[in-house]
Structure formats: C-alpha cells, structure tokens
Motif scaffolding. Structure first.
Motif, PDB file in Angstrom:
ATOM      1  N   MET A 146      -1.326  12.508  13.370  1.00  0.00           N
ATOM      2  CA  MET A 146      -2.606  12.685  14.059  1.00  0.00           C
ATOM      3  C   MET A 146      -2.938  11.462  14.906  1.00  0.00           C
ATOM      4  SD  MET A 146      -5.014  14.626  11.250  1.00  0.00           S
ATOM      5  CE  MET A 146      -6.359  14.671  12.442  1.00  0.00           C
ATOM      6  N   LEU A 147      -2.678  10.276  14.359  1.00  0.00           N
ATOM      7  CA  LEU A 147      -2.932   9.056  15.127  1.00  0.00           C
ATOM      8  C   LEU A 147      -2.060   9.012  16.372  1.00  0.00           C
ATOM      9  CD1 LEU A 147      -4.153   6.217  15.511  1.00  0.00           C
ATOM     10  CD2 LEU A 147      -2.294   5.338  14.072  1.00  0.00           C
ATOM     11  N   VAL A 171       0.862  -1.177   0.000  1.00  0.00           N
ATOM     12  CA  VAL A 171       0.000   0.000   0.000  1.00  0.00           C
ATOM     13  C   VAL A 171       0.902   1.232   0.000  1.00  0.00           C
ATOM     14  CG1 VAL A 171      -1.676   1.299   1.383  1.00  0.00           C
ATOM     15  CG2 VAL A 171      -1.872  -1.197   1.184  1.00  0.00           C
ATOM     16  N   ALA A 172       0.475   2.291  -0.647  1.00  0.00           N
ATOM     17  CA  ALA A 172       1.298   3.500  -0.768  1.00  0.00           C
ATOM     18  C   ALA A 172       1.841   3.952   0.587  1.00  0.00           C
ATOM     19  CB  ALA A 172       0.477   4.622  -1.403  1.00  0.00           C
ATOM     20  N   SER A 173       3.160   4.105   0.659  1.00  0.00           N
ATOM     21  CA  SER A 173       3.881   4.607   1.841  1.00  0.00           C
ATOM     22  C   SER A 173       3.807   3.676   3.044  1.00  0.00           C
ATOM     23  CB  SER A 173       3.370   6.002   2.249  1.00  0.00           C
ATOM     24  OG  SER A 173       3.522   6.927   1.196  1.00  0.00           O
ATOM     25  N   ALA A 174       3.349   2.429   2.848  1.00  0.00           N
ATOM     26  CA  ALA A 174       3.163   1.535   3.998  1.00  0.00           C
ATOM     27  C   ALA A 174       4.475   1.210   4.703  1.00  0.00           C
ATOM     28  CB  ALA A 174       2.470   0.251   3.553  1.00  0.00           C
ATOM     29  N   GLY A 190       5.561   4.116   6.614  1.00  0.00           N
ATOM     30  CA  GLY A 190       4.659   4.353   7.732  1.00  0.00           C
ATOM     31  C   GLY A 190       4.910   3.416   8.894  1.00  0.00           C
ATOM     32  N   VAL A 191       5.087   2.137   8.602  1.00  0.00           N
ATOM     33  CA  VAL A 191       5.348   1.170   9.672  1.00  0.00           C
ATOM     34  C   VAL A 191       6.719   1.439  10.292  1.00  0.00           C
ATOM     35  CG1 VAL A 191       5.554  -1.271  10.256  1.00  0.00           C
ATOM     36  CG2 VAL A 191       3.850  -0.537   8.581  1.00  0.00           C
ATOM     37  N   GLU A 203       2.447  10.714   6.349  1.00  0.00           N
ATOM     38  CA  GLU A 203       2.964  11.215   7.621  1.00  0.00           C
ATOM     39  C   GLU A 203       1.933  12.038   8.385  1.00  0.00           C
ATOM     40  OE1 GLU A 203       6.836  13.677   9.386  1.00  0.00           O
ATOM     41  OE2 GLU A 203       6.538  13.462   7.225  1.00  0.00           O
ATOM     42  N   LYS A 204       1.165  12.859   7.685  1.00  0.00           N
ATOM     43  CA  LYS A 204       0.196  13.718   8.372  1.00  0.00           C
ATOM     44  C   LYS A 204      -0.853  12.888   9.109  1.00  0.00           C
ATOM     45  CE  LYS A 204      -2.782  14.341   4.278  1.00  0.00           C
ATOM     46  NZ  LYS A 204      -3.924  13.588   4.852  1.00  0.00           N
TER      47      LYS A 204
END
Length: 240
Positions: free
Chosen positions: A223-224, A83-86, A89-90, A218-219
């Motif tokens: 927030m999360l 998935v895009a940027s996964a 992100g992880v 990232e945004k």
C-alpha cells in the motif's frame, strides 16, 4: 529512489521494554524492584507504574532525558531485537531504491556506537548494513539524507517519530543557508509515520506528503509503495 530508515523504534526494539525500563529506573533511583520490572510487557506499561508516575509529577524533564539516553547505551543497543518482519520489509524496499539508516544515536556521546549499530544490522540480515548515518538531532536527519540524494531523486523517510521530523522540518526554512536545501528537499520528500495507522498530525500546512506504515508486513508495504509510485510519477512529470 532513496529510503531513509530510522533505527530505534522503527526496525529495532527493546523486547517488552524491560532493558530500557531497568536503565531508567536505575538512573533515576526509582526504587522499582527487578521482580516488578520483569512483569512489565512494554515500556509504556513501565511509564504507568505508580513510582514512575509519582516521579514524573515534579521531574518530567529529567525523566525524558533519561528515556532519550537509552539509545546511546551500548549495552542496551546490543540487546535490541528487530521489529517483526523489519529485515524482510527493508529488503523488500531495497528492490525499489537505495537504503540508508538515519539515527540520532551519537558516536560522540558513546564511542563505538557506529560500529555496534552496523554489526547489529549485519547480524540480523538487514540490507546495506554499512550505510548508517548518525545525526545530531531531527533536522540533521533531513540534512544528512539530502546530502545522499542524486539530482531529482525522491526521498522516502520512515520513522516512528515522523511527527517530530515534520515539526522540525520548518527549522530548515529559517536560516538563509538551509532555505534552498529545504525548498528542493520538500519537493522530493515523503515522510512516513511508522507503527501508526494514520499519518503524523501537524498543526500547520504540510510541506510535503505525510503517510503511514502500520507494520513491516507485505500488505502494508504494498500500500505504501502504491502511494510512493504515484508521488514519484507526479514528481518526475513536474520536472519535465
């Protein structure tokens, strides 16, 4: 802090849904041409094809079974893409805690799944690629994750089927042997709905915080993490 990350639909995806669509079409003998399958842009679009709609009118259960079996087909597993940027992100989340990958894929149904899944994670640069845990069903994702936790450690589960996890979480409250686990786990759990702008909708009082993560950008992660930080602070304050 422990992050339990789902795989299929959360960090791994069938680009345009075509490989999975071809598998389902062949398994159910839907007679959809390769040319027609090559034109679809998503698995949802495949589900809207007239031949699929006609089949589902009388065979919805068989259709859902074929769809669910996609994640256990080794050939399809290898054709998934991140998935895009996964991966980024992880990796970002790994700065704040430990990582585990929780999946309902089955080594028993499809030998080689565990090794193939770890190899896929390694190939695409995901952190902790060996930390893969295959779970029989949704409630077992929660039980497996609980076994991995240190005392009083918060658990953040990110899943594109968070609504199902929330629903099945109530099952853990029924058997006497899992009731104490559920009580302890639910105090430390945040369940995150991936690829959605809103938390999962449930028709019962939420047993733990429900959140949303629209994407791996990232945004959205920032927030999360603000929400998670507040939850963690409140959790540790309550524990003294």
């Amino acid at each position: 802090m422990y992050f339990g990350i789902d795989i299929d639909g959360t960090i791994a995806v069938d680009a345009y849904g075509r490989h999975g669509a071809r598998y389902v079409s062949e398994q159910l003998a839907l007679g959809i041409s390769r040319a027609a399958l090559a034109r679809i842009r998503s698995f949802r679009e495949f589900c809207e094809l007239p031949a699929v709609q006609f089949y589902r009118q009388e065979h919805e259960e068989q259709f859902q079974q074929a769809c669910n079996m996609r994640q256990d087909v080794l050939e399809l597993q290898t054709k998934l893409v991140p998935v895009a940027s996964a991966a980024l992100g992880v990796t970002f989340l790994a700065r704040f805690g430990r990582i585990a990958y929780l999946s309902c894929r089955s080594e028993q149904r499809t030998p080689g799944t565990l090794a193939r899944t770890r190899a896929w994670l390694r190939r695409y640069g995901f952190p902790e690629p060996d930390q893969v845990y295959l779970c029989q069903h949704y409630p077992y994702k929660l039980l497996e994750a609980y076994q991995l936790l240190d005392d009083e450690e918060p658990l953040i589960i990110i899943d594109d089927h968070a609504d199902k996890l929330a629903m099945y979480s109530r099952v853990l409250q029924v058997p006497r042997r899992t009731r104490p686990i559920a009580e302890d786990l639910f105090k430390r759990l945040v369940l995150v709905n991936f690829a959605c702008d809103a938390p999962p909708v449930v028709d019962f009082p939420a047993l733990f915080p429900l959140e949303a993560l629209p994407s791996w950008q990232e945004k959205d992660l920032l927030m999360l993490m603000q929400t998670v930080a507040s939850f963690t602070h409140a959790l540790y304050s309550s524990l003294g």
